[in-house]
Design an enzyme around this catalytic site. Structure first.
Site, short mmCIF file in Angstrom:
data_model
loop_
_atom_site.label_atom_id
_atom_site.label_comp_id
_atom_site.label_asym_id
_atom_site.label_seq_id
_atom_site.Cartn_x
_atom_site.Cartn_y
_atom_site.Cartn_z
N ASP A 52 41.59 40.83 49.40
CA ASP A 52 41.02 39.97 48.59
C ASP A 52 42.17 39.56 47.39
OD1 ASP A 52 39.16 38.31 47.28
OD2 ASP A 52 38.30 40.10 46.08
N HIS A 85 38.18 51.87 40.25
CA HIS A 85 38.82 50.54 39.79
C HIS A 85 37.94 49.96 38.69
CE1 HIS A 85 40.08 46.52 40.83
NE2 HIS A 85 39.00 46.06 40.72
N LYS A 100 39.75 33.52 43.39
CA LYS A 100 39.38 34.30 44.55
C LYS A 100 39.37 33.26 46.07
CE LYS A 100 38.27 38.37 42.78
NZ LYS A 100 39.00 39.82 42.96
N GLU A 134 46.07 47.30 38.21
CA GLU A 134 45.89 48.81 37.74
C GLU A 134 47.19 49.60 37.45
OE1 GLU A 134 42.69 51.09 39.49
OE2 GLU A 134 42.01 49.11 40.46
N THR A 146 37.55 46.46 45.64
CA THR A 146 38.96 46.87 45.59
C THR A 146 38.59 48.47 45.67
OG1 THR A 146 39.65 45.34 43.96
CG2 THR A 146 40.99 47.22 44.06
N TYR A 191 32.11 44.83 44.57
CA TYR A 191 32.95 45.45 43.36
C TYR A 191 31.95 46.79 43.14
CZ TYR A 191 34.69 45.69 38.62
OH TYR A 191 35.61 45.93 37.40
N GLN A 211 41.01 34.06 36.98
CA GLN A 211 39.84 34.62 36.74
C GLN A 211 39.51 35.10 35.60
OE1 GLN A 211 40.39 38.55 39.10
NE2 GLN A 211 38.30 38.96 38.93
N GLU A 253 44.01 42.76 46.31
CA GLU A 253 42.91 43.95 46.24
C GLU A 253 42.78 44.38 47.52
OE1 GLU A 253 39.36 42.14 44.40
OE2 GLU A 253 40.18 42.34 42.54
CA CA Z 1 37.54 41.98 45.53
#
Ligand code: CA
Length: 442
Positions: free
Chosen positions: A248, A149, A268, A388, A374, A144, A255, A214
């Site tokens: 992803d 992002h 995920k 986003e 991402t 991450y 989540q 992602e």
């Molecule tokens: Ca990811």
């Protein structure tokens, strides 16, 4: 870091004419590795290299004795590629990877010296090839590490809208799931999971309503490290074989409820899609850029910085996300672009991810897969996830056929493309990564 050499010569052409067309992802300067067999056959899977619209079969190529220019370590490497997964080849390391790349470059180059008729016996049209996962992936770690992002997600979802405190110090990651990783063309059912409605008290178990993608890159580890052995940043890329496109898929409503305190699970683990061709770090040598960190930001701890990373730790890999809905498909309209960005904006480099992964003593193994996290650029138009682009549903993305999307609907295909281009060098591409959402099981 890999060197620029004669295999990057932009003027080099192949006797396979399709490799010389301007719009191919696979000119002779690329030579990405994958695993394939003829579609509809029960032939064994084996390694191949993409060249134009053909796949060069490394199993048959390496069986032919005394092939001009394919000998020594390059021949051993080609023989390792005859297996149904590339792990043994990946474990051989940078000298073997480079030797095979150079040998294949010589065999495929338009210079009249190779035995073209013999090599033709080892070609399979890509249109007639079934592509498989290129390696037995032992472990999958998803980072991450895009600050653009992370800032966008924090602004949308974090209680105070702030970046997590550790983001600028730690290349953050979680350990992902391997069994549900599929190659491009993967389809999967919309997942079920526990969801707590906003303002609710009791969660319910139901199909995800906020399904997202992602945009990521996947890095295949070649040479592993022993348990307890830390990999220095200066040698981190000696362990890295190459890069693919990675989606992803993420269930945002699941989540949001499950992620505290131990991270994503059902959100995920139902599907991850990778493109079939691994573009080697050798092929990517011309597209390096300096890795920079703003002077106003915390500078990395010593184990996460060195001069080599500063000089060329970043990679300018251009990326595009497209969507193809059921209505587009049935109306024969082309997929529509949702966003474009580049990996050059990334906050942490691939080398830093490897160094950090091993910094606690964790051993990486040949065939392990690291997701970049991402990839979003500084503007919203460069966002690598629908959450986003559509501001978590506040501003649905309008599609040109009149549809709109806050999250993915059943039947949607998400398509990633990636390529590198730089003045003085040949454009190379990653091929296509695509996957499709099917309705939830009843
Ligand atoms: Ca990811």
């Amino acid at each position: 870091m890999r060197e620029i050499d004669l295999t990057h010569d932009a003027s080099a052409t192949s006797w396979i004419q399709s490799a010389n067309s301007d719009d191919t992802d696979f000119p002779i300067q690329n030579l990405p590795f994958g695993v394939f067999r003829r579609s509809g056959s029960d032939e064994p899977l084996r390694g191949g290299v993409a060249i134009g619209d053909q796949v060069l079969d490394l199993a048959t190529l390496s069986q032919a004795a005394d092939r001009d220019g394919l000998d020594g370590i390059a021949l051993q490497a080609a023989k390792a590629c005859a297996a149904p997964a590339l792990n043994d080849f990946l474990a051989m390391g940078p000298a073997a990877w480079r030797a095979l790349r150079h040998a294949l470059f010589r065999l495929l180059r338009q210079d009249g010296k190779s035995d073209i008729d013999a090599i033709r016996q080892s070609l399979c049209p890509m249109a007639a090839a079934e592509l498989a996962l290129p390696a037995r992936i032992g472990d999958y770690t998803d980072f991450y590490t895009s600050i653009h992002h992370a800032r966008a997600i924090s602004a949308l979802l974090a209680p105070k809208g702030e970046l997590p405190r550790n983001f600028q110090w730690v290349p953050t990651a979680y350990h992902g799931r391997v069994s549900s990783i599929g190659v491009a063309g993967q389809t999967f059912r919309r997942p079920h999971g526990q969801v707590l409605q906003e303002g609710g008290v009791t969660p319910e178990y139901r199909p995800c309503q906020r399904l997202d993608y992602e945009l990521e890159l996947g890095l295949y580890i070649g040479v592993g490290n022993a348990p307890g052995e830390r990999v220095a940043l200066s040698s981190a890329e000696d362990h890295a074989f190459g890069i693919c496109l990675l989606n992803d898929w993420s269930a945002r409503d699941i989540q949001a409820w499950e992620m505290t305190p131990l991270g994503p699970f059902h959100a995920k683990n139902f599907a991850t899609t990778v493109s079939p061709w691994i573009v080697t770090l050798d092929a990517l040598a011309p597209y390096r850029e300096p890795w920079t960190r703003s002077a106003s930001d915390p500078q990395p701890l010593p184990y996460l910085q060195d001069d080599g990373n500063r000089a060329a730790g970043a990679l300018d890999i251009r990326l595009e996300v497209l969507i193809e809905t059921d209505r587009m498909r049935s109306g024969e309209r082309p997929p529509q672009t949702l966003s474009r960005t580049t990996f050059a904006h990334h906050y942490w480099s691939m080398g830093q991810m490897i160094a950090h992964h091993t910094a606690g003593g964790c051993n990486l193994q040949a065939g392990d897969l690291l997701g970049s996290g991402t990839i979003s650029g500084p503007s919203r138009a460069e966002a690598g996830a629908l959450i986003e682009l559509a501001l978590a549903g506040q501003m649905p993305v309008q599609l040109s056929n009149g549809e709109s999307r806050s999250f993915l609907e059943d039947g949607d295909s998400v398509i990633f493309r990636g390529w590198c281009e730089r003045k003085g060098f040949r454009r190379i591409g990653f091929g296509v990564n695509h996957g499709r959402v099917l309705p939830a099981r009843p």
